[in-house]
Design a protein around this motif. Structure first.
Motif, mmCIF file in Angstrom:
data_model
loop_
_atom_site.group_PDB
_atom_site.id
_atom_site.type_symbol
_atom_site.label_atom_id
_atom_site.label_comp_id
_atom_site.label_asym_id
_atom_site.label_seq_id
_atom_site.Cartn_x
_atom_site.Cartn_y
_atom_site.Cartn_z
ATOM 1 N N UNK A 1 0.835 -1.216 0.000
ATOM 2 C CA UNK A 1 0.000 0.000 0.000
ATOM 3 C C UNK A 1 0.864 1.258 0.000
ATOM 4 N N UNK A 2 2.052 1.177 0.573
ATOM 5 C CA UNK A 2 2.874 2.387 0.727
ATOM 6 C C UNK A 2 3.261 2.977 -0.632
ATOM 7 N N UNK A 3 3.972 2.219 -1.477
ATOM 8 C CA UNK A 3 4.302 2.830 -2.778
ATOM 9 C C UNK A 3 3.078 3.113 -3.634
ATOM 10 N N UNK A 4 2.017 2.301 -3.494
ATOM 11 C CA UNK A 4 0.809 2.576 -4.282
ATOM 12 C C UNK A 4 0.180 3.905 -3.861
ATOM 13 N N UNK A 5 0.052 4.123 -2.571
ATOM 14 C CA UNK A 5 -0.552 5.377 -2.099
ATOM 15 C C UNK A 5 0.340 6.569 -2.413
ATOM 16 N N UNK A 6 1.653 6.358 -2.304
ATOM 17 C CA UNK A 6 2.587 7.451 -2.614
ATOM 18 C C UNK A 6 2.493 7.823 -4.097
ATOM 19 N N UNK A 7 2.284 6.803 -4.934
ATOM 20 C CA UNK A 7 2.213 7.091 -6.371
ATOM 21 C C UNK A 7 0.905 7.781 -6.736
ATOM 22 N N UNK A 8 -0.161 7.483 -6.011
ATOM 23 C CA UNK A 8 -1.473 8.003 -6.406
ATOM 24 C C UNK A 8 -1.870 9.307 -5.758
ATOM 25 N N UNK A 9 -1.197 9.674 -4.685
ATOM 26 C CA UNK A 9 -1.606 10.906 -3.990
ATOM 27 C C UNK A 9 -0.364 11.705 -3.606
ATOM 28 N N UNK A 10 -0.638 12.856 -3.095
ATOM 29 C CA UNK A 10 0.441 13.695 -2.577
ATOM 30 C C UNK A 10 0.419 13.712 -1.055
ATOM 31 N N UNK A 11 -0.256 12.733 -0.483
ATOM 32 C CA UNK A 11 -0.404 12.729 0.975
ATOM 33 C C UNK A 11 0.711 11.951 1.653
ATOM 34 N N UNK A 12 1.110 12.364 2.857
ATOM 35 C CA UNK A 12 2.053 11.547 3.622
ATOM 36 C C UNK A 12 1.439 10.192 3.983
ATOM 37 N N UNK A 13 2.269 9.164 3.959
ATOM 38 C CA UNK A 13 1.810 7.801 4.292
ATOM 39 C C UNK A 13 2.573 7.312 5.517
ATOM 40 N N UNK A 14 1.807 6.903 6.508
ATOM 41 C CA UNK A 14 2.348 6.427 7.780
ATOM 42 C C UNK A 14 2.006 4.947 7.909
ATOM 43 N N UNK A 15 2.906 4.183 8.503
ATOM 44 C CA UNK A 15 2.636 2.757 8.730
ATOM 45 C C UNK A 15 2.557 2.505 10.231
ATOM 46 N N UNK A 16 1.581 1.712 10.636
ATOM 47 C CA UNK A 16 1.410 1.346 12.049
ATOM 48 C C UNK A 16 1.734 -0.140 12.221
ATOM 49 N N UNK A 17 3.004 -0.453 12.542
ATOM 50 C CA UNK A 17 3.365 -1.869 12.676
ATOM 51 C C UNK A 17 2.887 -2.478 13.991
ATOM 52 N N UNK A 18 2.389 -1.660 14.914
ATOM 53 C CA UNK A 18 1.876 -2.195 16.181
ATOM 54 C C UNK A 18 0.526 -2.879 15.951
#
Ligand code: PEP
Ligand code: MN
Length: 277
Positions: A189-206
């Protein structure tokens, strides 16, 4: 309000077109948001805030109202947590993100919260999305546990259409079939969301794994995959936590996480600049 929630150049996409207007970044470099699942007491919150300040973390997560699967589980201190959060912010210079479950809680939470979180269970709650879109604060939108990326982005759009474009998207895992982990953390999801939007992407590994021993490796993977930051749960004694203890890092674990991320960040940014030029 907020030390890190700086306005920057336009970054959001609405209906496929770049929209001009003030958008933001969560901070400089790879951002770590950390803190307890829920505020449990003044002392433990101050201890955690102290640790974060020592490690250079500027944004604390701190649950006030907790959405719990069982109504008999600890549901947060509610308004009692507000003065504790205010004190921790004041003493340690932190910004705070906290989940809002209902539009009616927005005014009281806005007294201390710098960024509203919309949780996984509420990603499809369109009235709540519209209400946070009008609240005048940045929003951390978590992916629904059964939501496609397209649905996730439409939910962000509900917020943006009300005027709030400072939205960060948070991947927190989707339901999988394997009970070894709490969720299946979807790092694609990270590179997909980065490619499709200009929004910051955060990951919650917890919440993405449900297991503290997986938090550091998956946080490293999030950084390597191009995320703008991670959000992790920390507790002074995870075995006694009132919620989500099994996935919380203890203090030595949190220090280890920060040291891994600092080292890896240098490698990843060198790689990015040498390959993109
Ligand atoms: C949280 O971050 O406090 C939380 C409840 O997570 P999620 O909405 O992803 O389950
Ligand atoms: Mn939690």
């Amino acid at each position: 309000m907020g030390y890190n929630l700086r306005l920057q150049e336009p970054r959001i996409v609405i209906k496929g077109n770049q929209v001009t207007g003030p958008v933001w970044s969560l901070g400089v470099g790879f951002v770590v948001i950390a803190g307890p699942c829920a505020v449990e007491s003044r002392d433990s919150l101050l201890e955690i805030a102290h640790l974060l300040a020592e490690e250079g973390v500027r944004i604390m997560r701190a649950g006030i109202f907790k959405p719990r699967t069982s109504p008999y589980s600890f549901r947060g201190l509610g308004e009692e947590a507000l003065p504790m959060i205010a004190e921790a912010k004041e003493r340690f210079g932190l910004s705070v993100v906290s989940e809002v479950m209902s539009p009616e809680d927005i005014p009281v939470m806005a007294q201390v919260v710098d960024m509203f979180q919309v949780g996984s269970r509420n990603m499809f709650n369109y009235r709540l999305l519209e209400a946070v879109g009008r609240a005048g604060k940045p929003v951390l939108l978590k992916r629904g546990m059964m939501a496609s990326l397209r649905e996730f982005l439409w939910s962000a759009e509900y917020i943006a259409l009300e005027g709030e474009r400072r939205i960060a998207l948070c991947e927190r895992g989707v339901r999988g079939f394997d009970t070894e982990t709490r969720n299946l953390l979807d790092l694609s999801a990270v590179p997909l969301l980065k490619a499709r939007t200009y929004l910051p992407v955060i990951v919650d590994p917890s919440h993405g794994t449900g297991r503290s021993e997986l938090v550091i490796p998956m946080a490293r993977a999030a950084l390597a995959a191009g995320a703008d930051g991670v959000m992790v749960e920390v507790h002074p004694d995870p075995s006694r936590a009132l919620s989500d203890g099994p996935q919380a890092l203890d203090f030595p674990g949190f220090r280890r996480l920060m040291s891994h991320l600092r080292e890896l960040e240098g490698v990843v940014s060198r790689l990015k600049s040498s390959k993109e030029d």
